[in-house]
Design a protein around this motif. Sequence first.
Motif, PDB file in Angstrom:
ATOM      1  N   ARG A 104      37.954  36.953  45.388  1.00  0.00           N
ATOM      2  CA  ARG A 104      38.752  35.715  45.413  1.00  0.00           C
ATOM      3  C   ARG A 104      37.840  34.495  45.346  1.00  0.00           C
ATOM      4  O   ARG A 104      38.121  33.538  44.609  1.00  0.00           O
ATOM      5  CB  ARG A 104      39.600  35.659  46.689  1.00  0.00           C
ATOM      6  CG  ARG A 104      40.704  36.710  46.800  1.00  0.00           C
ATOM      7  CD  ARG A 104      41.865  36.442  45.859  1.00  0.00           C
ATOM      8  NE  ARG A 104      42.523  35.177  46.081  1.00  0.00           N
ATOM      9  CZ  ARG A 104      43.570  34.993  46.884  1.00  0.00           C
ATOM     10  NH1 ARG A 104      44.083  36.007  47.549  1.00  0.00           N
ATOM     11  NH2 ARG A 104      44.147  33.813  47.001  1.00  0.00           N
ATOM     12  N   ALA A 130      37.066  42.265  48.448  1.00  0.00           N
ATOM     13  CA  ALA A 130      38.287  41.604  47.955  1.00  0.00           C
ATOM     14  C   ALA A 130      38.173  40.090  48.164  1.00  0.00           C
ATOM     15  O   ALA A 130      38.492  39.292  47.267  1.00  0.00           O
ATOM     16  CB  ALA A 130      39.507  42.160  48.679  1.00  0.00           C
ATOM     17  N   GLU A 131      37.678  39.691  49.346  1.00  0.00           N
ATOM     18  CA  GLU A 131      37.511  38.250  49.621  1.00  0.00           C
ATOM     19  C   GLU A 131      36.464  37.646  48.694  1.00  0.00           C
ATOM     20  O   GLU A 131      36.628  36.525  48.195  1.00  0.00           O
ATOM     21  CB  GLU A 131      37.107  38.016  51.079  1.00  0.00           C
ATOM     22  CG  GLU A 131      38.188  38.353  52.104  1.00  0.00           C
ATOM     23  CD  GLU A 131      39.447  37.505  51.972  1.00  0.00           C
ATOM     24  OE1 GLU A 131      39.388  36.426  51.355  1.00  0.00           O
ATOM     25  OE2 GLU A 131      40.503  37.941  52.470  1.00  0.00           O
ATOM     26  N   ASP A 154      38.771  32.630  42.026  1.00  0.00           N
ATOM     27  CA  ASP A 154      39.961  31.781  42.211  1.00  0.00           C
ATOM     28  C   ASP A 154      39.814  30.360  41.676  1.00  0.00           C
ATOM     29  O   ASP A 154      40.817  29.707  41.412  1.00  0.00           O
ATOM     30  CB  ASP A 154      40.336  31.703  43.697  1.00  0.00           C
ATOM     31  CG  ASP A 154      41.359  32.771  44.086  1.00  0.00           C
ATOM     32  OD1 ASP A 154      41.777  33.545  43.202  1.00  0.00           O
ATOM     33  OD2 ASP A 154      41.728  32.841  45.274  1.00  0.00           O
ATOM     34  N   ARG A 162      43.631  46.153  47.872  1.00  0.00           N
ATOM     35  CA  ARG A 162      43.925  44.842  47.293  1.00  0.00           C
ATOM     36  C   ARG A 162      43.864  44.920  45.775  1.00  0.00           C
ATOM     37  O   ARG A 162      42.882  45.394  45.209  1.00  0.00           O
ATOM     38  CB  ARG A 162      42.912  43.802  47.769  1.00  0.00           C
ATOM     39  CG  ARG A 162      43.007  43.478  49.239  1.00  0.00           C
ATOM     40  CD  ARG A 162      44.328  42.830  49.573  1.00  0.00           C
ATOM     41  NE  ARG A 162      44.302  42.173  50.858  1.00  0.00           N
ATOM     42  CZ  ARG A 162      45.379  41.686  51.439  1.00  0.00           C
ATOM     43  NH1 ARG A 162      46.566  41.776  50.844  1.00  0.00           N
ATOM     44  NH2 ARG A 162      45.300  41.100  52.604  1.00  0.00           N
ATOM     45  N   ASP A 163      44.924  44.437  45.125  1.00  0.00           N
ATOM     46  CA  ASP A 163      44.938  44.295  43.670  1.00  0.00           C
ATOM     47  C   ASP A 163      44.824  42.812  43.332  1.00  0.00           C
ATOM     48  O   ASP A 163      45.357  41.961  44.064  1.00  0.00           O
ATOM     49  CB  ASP A 163      46.249  44.833  43.072  1.00  0.00           C
ATOM     50  CG  ASP A 163      46.268  46.347  42.955  1.00  0.00           C
ATOM     51  OD1 ASP A 163      46.346  47.014  44.002  1.00  0.00           O
ATOM     52  OD2 ASP A 163      46.199  46.856  41.820  1.00  0.00           O
ATOM     53  N   LEU A 164      44.180  42.526  42.224  1.00  0.00           N
ATOM     54  CA  LEU A 164      44.049  41.143  41.750  1.00  0.00           C
ATOM     55  C   LEU A 164      44.218  41.107  40.248  1.00  0.00           C
ATOM     56  O   LEU A 164      43.791  42.049  39.553  1.00  0.00           O
ATOM     57  CB  LEU A 164      42.652  40.598  42.099  1.00  0.00           C
ATOM     58  CG  LEU A 164      42.420  40.273  43.577  1.00  0.00           C
ATOM     59  CD1 LEU A 164      40.929  40.190  43.885  1.00  0.00           C
ATOM     60  CD2 LEU A 164      43.115  38.981  43.942  1.00  0.00           C
ATOM     61  N   TRP A 208      47.287  37.706  46.064  1.00  0.00           N
ATOM     62  CA  TRP A 208      47.086  39.138  45.824  1.00  0.00           C
ATOM     63  C   TRP A 208      48.160  39.633  44.880  1.00  0.00           C
ATOM     64  O   TRP A 208      49.321  39.226  44.974  1.00  0.00           O
ATOM     65  CB  TRP A 208      47.134  39.936  47.131  1.00  0.00           C
ATOM     66  CG  TRP A 208      46.158  39.446  48.161  1.00  0.00           C
ATOM     67  CD1 TRP A 208      46.470  38.803  49.321  1.00  0.00           C
ATOM     68  CD2 TRP A 208      44.734  39.525  48.110  1.00  0.00           C
ATOM     69  NE1 TRP A 208      45.312  38.481  49.997  1.00  0.00           N
ATOM     70  CE2 TRP A 208      44.227  38.916  49.283  1.00  0.00           C
ATOM     71  CE3 TRP A 208      43.819  40.051  47.191  1.00  0.00           C
ATOM     72  CZ2 TRP A 208      42.868  38.824  49.555  1.00  0.00           C
ATOM     73  CZ3 TRP A 208      42.464  39.955  47.470  1.00  0.00           C
ATOM     74  CH2 TRP A 208      42.001  39.352  48.641  1.00  0.00           C
ATOM     75  N   ASN A 247      44.280  32.762  38.673  1.00  0.00           N
ATOM     76  CA  ASN A 247      44.881  33.852  39.443  1.00  0.00           C
ATOM     77  C   ASN A 247      46.364  33.942  39.066  1.00  0.00           C
ATOM     78  O   ASN A 247      47.124  32.985  39.250  1.00  0.00           O
ATOM     79  CB  ASN A 247      44.711  33.565  40.946  1.00  0.00           C
ATOM     80  CG  ASN A 247      45.180  34.725  41.805  1.00  0.00           C
ATOM     81  OD1 ASN A 247      46.141  35.422  41.469  1.00  0.00           O
ATOM     82  ND2 ASN A 247      44.501  34.936  42.916  1.00  0.00           N
ATOM     83  N   ARG A 274      50.783  46.034  43.584  1.00  0.00           N
ATOM     84  CA  ARG A 274      50.133  47.211  43.006  1.00  0.00           C
ATOM     85  C   ARG A 274      50.658  47.457  41.593  1.00  0.00           C
ATOM     86  O   ARG A 274      51.863  47.421  41.357  1.00  0.00           O
ATOM     87  CB  ARG A 274      50.441  48.428  43.879  1.00  0.00           C
ATOM     88  CG  ARG A 274      49.719  49.656  43.422  1.00  0.00           C
ATOM     89  CD  ARG A 274      50.254  50.941  44.031  1.00  0.00           C
ATOM     90  NE  ARG A 274      49.663  52.027  43.268  1.00  0.00           N
ATOM     91  CZ  ARG A 274      48.438  52.479  43.454  1.00  0.00           C
ATOM     92  NH1 ARG A 274      47.702  51.999  44.415  1.00  0.00           N
ATOM     93  NH2 ARG A 274      47.946  53.420  42.663  1.00  0.00           N
TER      94      ARG A 274
END
Length: 251
Positions: free
Chosen positions: A194, A190-191, A198, A237-239, A213, A205, A216
């Motif tokens: 980003r 997840a990181e 990002d 984590r959702d993005l 983030w 984003n 959901r």
Amino acid sequence: MPGTATPLPRVHRDVVSFVRRSTRMNASQQRNWEAHHTEWIVPLAHRATTTSVAAGQPFDPDAIWGRTAPLWLEIGTGNGEACAAIAGRHPEVNYLGFEVFKPALASALGLIARAGLTNVRLAEVDGIDALRHWIPAGSVERIFTFFPDPWHKARHHKRRLVNPDTATLVASRLRPGGSWHLATDWADYAEQMREVLDHRDDLVNAHRDGDGWAPRDPARPVTRFEQRGLDAGRTIRDLVYRRVPPTPPGR
Ligand SMILES: C[S@@+](CC[C@H](N)C(=O)[O-])C[C@H]1O[C@@H](n2cnc3c(N)ncnc32)[C@H](O)[C@@H]1O
């Protein structure tokens, strides 16, 4: 004579986000495949490998769905849980799922056929190769990548589906305002998402005004992979990233 056969030339394979696995299907998958593949699987010509996509094949929504409609893509449909749920809730879109693992596609066919979904098609291909060689630039409204394989070892991180090169490709296929929806249960992935996504010029984003983030997506069902993460106590984590049009020259 044994041992003297000329070895077959090795096929050069780019770094890909999947491993070759057995294509053996269980009885129910076999039945699904035989009953439904001609209706829901889009036949594509390949290059040297079975998951590749030969260039030059037209992408023709009228031929595939019998209509033109907003196009939503999913890379790595697995057993088709998200695909069937989301496409079922959105009959107004043309939904196309890419998956390299044939037994999973066969399971997805079962779900899709039982739900009687007419707006879904699946393709047995590397979704990245399909984007590169088949899907026209600026043509997609949404792309989903849910629970991509985490490739934990540092030396395997280059195989992760979300990386700067795939981000450039995905962004180029989205129409302006179109979006890329991702979810993972692995904190370091997840990181990494980003870090990769990002600060780009072509994507923004959608939740940058909050903590970055996304909430959901209620359309996304809890799949077997997500449940495994939840059972292990991991945070999901959702993005969401939106395609921004390039700045016109001179501005
Ligand atoms: C961890 S599973 C998640 C499946 C599904 N998205 C879910 O949430 O249940 C990842 C899936 O992506 C598929 N996959 C990996 N790389 C792919 C690629 N480049 N193109 C298409 N499928 C891919 C794998 O075969 C596997 O089925």
